[in-house]
Design an enzyme around this catalytic site. Sequence first.
Site, short mmCIF file in Angstrom:
data_model
loop_
_atom_site.label_atom_id
_atom_site.label_comp_id
_atom_site.label_asym_id
_atom_site.label_seq_id
_atom_site.Cartn_x
_atom_site.Cartn_y
_atom_site.Cartn_z
N ARG A 296 0.86 -1.19 0.00
CA ARG A 296 0.00 0.00 0.00
C ARG A 296 0.90 1.24 0.00
O ARG A 296 1.34 1.69 1.06
CB ARG A 296 -0.88 0.03 1.26
CG ARG A 296 -2.02 -0.97 1.28
CD ARG A 296 -2.88 -0.75 2.53
NE ARG A 296 -4.12 -1.47 2.46
CZ ARG A 296 -4.33 -2.68 2.98
NH1 ARG A 296 -3.36 -3.31 3.60
NH2 ARG A 296 -5.51 -3.26 2.87
N ARG A 332 1.01 -1.50 -5.34
CA ARG A 332 -0.24 -0.87 -5.73
C ARG A 332 -0.03 0.62 -5.85
O ARG A 332 0.54 1.24 -4.95
CB ARG A 332 -1.32 -1.16 -4.69
CG ARG A 332 -2.64 -0.49 -5.05
CD ARG A 332 -3.74 -0.85 -4.10
NE ARG A 332 -3.62 -0.15 -2.84
CZ ARG A 332 -4.48 -0.30 -1.83
NH1 ARG A 332 -5.49 -1.16 -1.95
NH2 ARG A 332 -4.33 0.38 -0.71
N GLU A 431 -12.44 -4.52 -6.63
CA GLU A 431 -12.96 -4.04 -5.34
C GLU A 431 -14.39 -3.55 -5.44
O GLU A 431 -14.94 -3.05 -4.46
CB GLU A 431 -12.11 -2.86 -4.85
CG GLU A 431 -10.66 -3.20 -4.64
CD GLU A 431 -9.84 -1.97 -4.29
OE1 GLU A 431 -9.63 -1.75 -3.10
OE2 GLU A 431 -9.41 -1.27 -5.20
N ASN A 454 -12.06 -5.92 1.28
CA ASN A 454 -12.48 -4.88 2.24
C ASN A 454 -13.46 -3.93 1.56
O ASN A 454 -14.51 -3.60 2.10
CB ASN A 454 -11.27 -4.07 2.72
CG ASN A 454 -10.19 -4.97 3.29
OD1 ASN A 454 -10.49 -6.07 3.73
ND2 ASN A 454 -8.95 -4.52 3.26
N ASP A 455 -13.08 -3.49 0.37
CA ASP A 455 -13.96 -2.61 -0.38
C ASP A 455 -15.05 -3.39 -1.10
O ASP A 455 -16.20 -2.95 -1.15
CB ASP A 455 -13.16 -1.77 -1.38
CG ASP A 455 -12.52 -0.57 -0.71
OD1 ASP A 455 -13.19 0.06 0.13
OD2 ASP A 455 -11.35 -0.27 -1.00
N ARG A 465 -17.27 0.20 5.73
CA ARG A 465 -16.34 -0.71 6.42
C ARG A 465 -15.84 -0.18 7.76
O ARG A 465 -15.32 -0.94 8.58
CB ARG A 465 -15.16 -1.06 5.50
CG ARG A 465 -14.33 0.12 5.10
CD ARG A 465 -13.44 -0.20 3.91
NE ARG A 465 -12.09 -0.54 4.30
CZ ARG A 465 -11.07 -0.64 3.44
NH1 ARG A 465 -11.28 -0.48 2.15
NH2 ARG A 465 -9.87 -0.94 3.85
N CYS A 502 -6.16 -9.74 -1.61
CA CYS A 502 -5.35 -9.01 -0.64
C CYS A 502 -6.20 -8.26 0.38
O CYS A 502 -5.68 -7.50 1.17
CB CYS A 502 -4.39 -8.07 -1.35
SG CYS A 502 -5.23 -6.89 -2.40
C1 PEP Z 1 -9.37 -3.88 -0.14
O1 PEP Z 1 -10.21 -3.02 -0.42
O2 PEP Z 1 -9.68 -5.06 0.17
C2 PEP Z 1 -7.94 -3.56 -0.16
C3 PEP Z 1 -7.01 -4.47 0.01
O3 PEP Z 1 -7.61 -2.22 -0.29
P1 PEP Z 1 -7.67 -1.20 0.94
O4 PEP Z 1 -7.97 -2.00 2.18
O5 PEP Z 1 -6.35 -0.53 1.02
O6 PEP Z 1 -8.78 -0.30 0.55
MG MG Z 2 -9.54 -1.11 -1.23
#
Ligand code: PEP
Ligand code: MG
Length: 577
Positions: A296, A332, A431, A454-455, A465, A502
Amino acid sequence: MMIGIAASPGIVIGKAYLFEKIELDCKPTKIDQKYVDYELDRLCHAKKKTKKQLEKLYEETKEKVGQQEAAIFDTHMMLMDDPILEHKIKGYITDHLYVAETATNYAMNDVKEMFEALDDAYLRERAVDVVDVCSRLIYNLAEVEIMNLQDLDEEVIVIANDLTPSDTASMNFEKVLGFATDMGGKTAHTAIMARTLELPAVVGLKVITHEVENGDMVILDGTEGTVIIHPSDEDIRNYQLKRQQLEEEKKALEELIHEEAITLDGKTIEIAANIGMPKDMDSVLRYGAQAIGLYRTEFLYMDQVACPTESEQFDAYKIVAEKMGAKPVVIRTLDIGGDKSVDYLKLPHEMNPFLGYRAIRMCLDREELFKTQLKAILRASHYGKIRIMYPMITHMEQVQQANTILEQAKAELIDQHIPFDKNIEVGIMIETPGAAMMADLLIKEVDFFSIGTNDLTQYTLAVDRGNEKINYLYSTFHPGVLRLIKKVIDASHKEGKWTGMCGEFAGNEKAAVLLLGLGLDELSMSAVSMMKVKDMIRRCTYSSAKEMAHKLLDMAYVNELEHHLDDYIDKHIKKEG
Ligand code: PEP
Ligand code: MG
């Protein structure tokens, strides 16, 4: 006992440190002429104190985090000596007869406006620093203790309403044992950082800042998501024992460090690590990650006064590439916005930042900033096995535009005779439901996918989230999310390409067998989660995991699905004695 969200595992016992950002009341206050010298004297003392604090912060940050991160305090020290600022403050005291606090406040606004009116973008951005350093001076004049998480004298457990990712990045990790917050969710970036840093944390406790006082003894259990305030002696003994057991379990799993994640019937899945800050590399190397599945890069841009230059970024990426040797590193590109802010980028205030101007959207709008990063990544690709990944892709055009800028970056490096990996792979994050639904088309433009659960979960289920109030709805085990994941994996395989994951779901050991069964090729997570996930994979067969995953995709309820998965784990995963 207070129950919140288990954000980062581990048990810590210690004194609470209530982290509150106090707003100072700067009502204009006048003085009598005879107090002018007294006020000037106070100003002189407060300035000395401020400079001492800044020096200390500079040295400590440089030593513990890095030179780049410390640079901000150097700038603040220079501002403290700025003759215009000094002249203005003194003018407000001697000519207008204001107390030193008011005088500093007025001078701060004048100088801030002067900076904001400048043509040079770099100098314009210094306005933020003027406010920062003058606020520090005002706090020192008022003799109010400035709260920061760097300057701690003893070991503490931080209790806060909320912590931003940059509050977390600026913590003194030698003194902060863990943290607990009123707000937050398990996949908000502050929680993700805590896991990567192996810092126990509980978030979403709603009212912990009302329940705890500074110096109270607390037990924080980040594995279960609980906090006990004023624990009894018996509580302390029990938790010390539990902590010891957790440490023993962790130690036992360390024998898997050099083993592959291979099922009993011979199917392997790559186990990779997520990183953000340079410090994260320690655990990546300690736990033997097979790759870095997500770097990141936005953390390089945070807590800075301006964007890191191409060569600063190159240095940071090169170090990681070299440390990983022949193992892949997925870098990324900048994903700022959402819950990650950077003052100097002056992002507009938005009603819905997670649906707004973030990640690739901002990068395609600020081409020079994006190209600088791409060039730095390309240059570093000469020193290891780097892959590039674009975040938050929703439209085909975005991939094409990003690739066009990448080609320009490559052409510039060729002109400058700077070497880079000409065959560098390019992938995208999946995402959003939109991207998942058109994975079969997107895959034609790229070499790989990495699913950001996550997104993907927040956008598929329309659940923020980071919002503790609706956390009960946030589950990647939702059949709607799982079906999208399956669609993405299948689309990539059909084109002979690969898909990794990820998002934080990849580090959930229970989910690991399901993800294996869905056909995922790589799992990338906080380094500390890798051993448990490996252990799980090594205890099951691919054939039974596939069958189970197939059944789960037909289920309608999250609870039913999770129960079925628990049953499968109980029945099929061989438990060693
Ligand atoms: C995600 O969205 O799962 C991701 C890995 O990106 P971030 O958590 O940095 O938004
Ligand atoms: Mg993300």
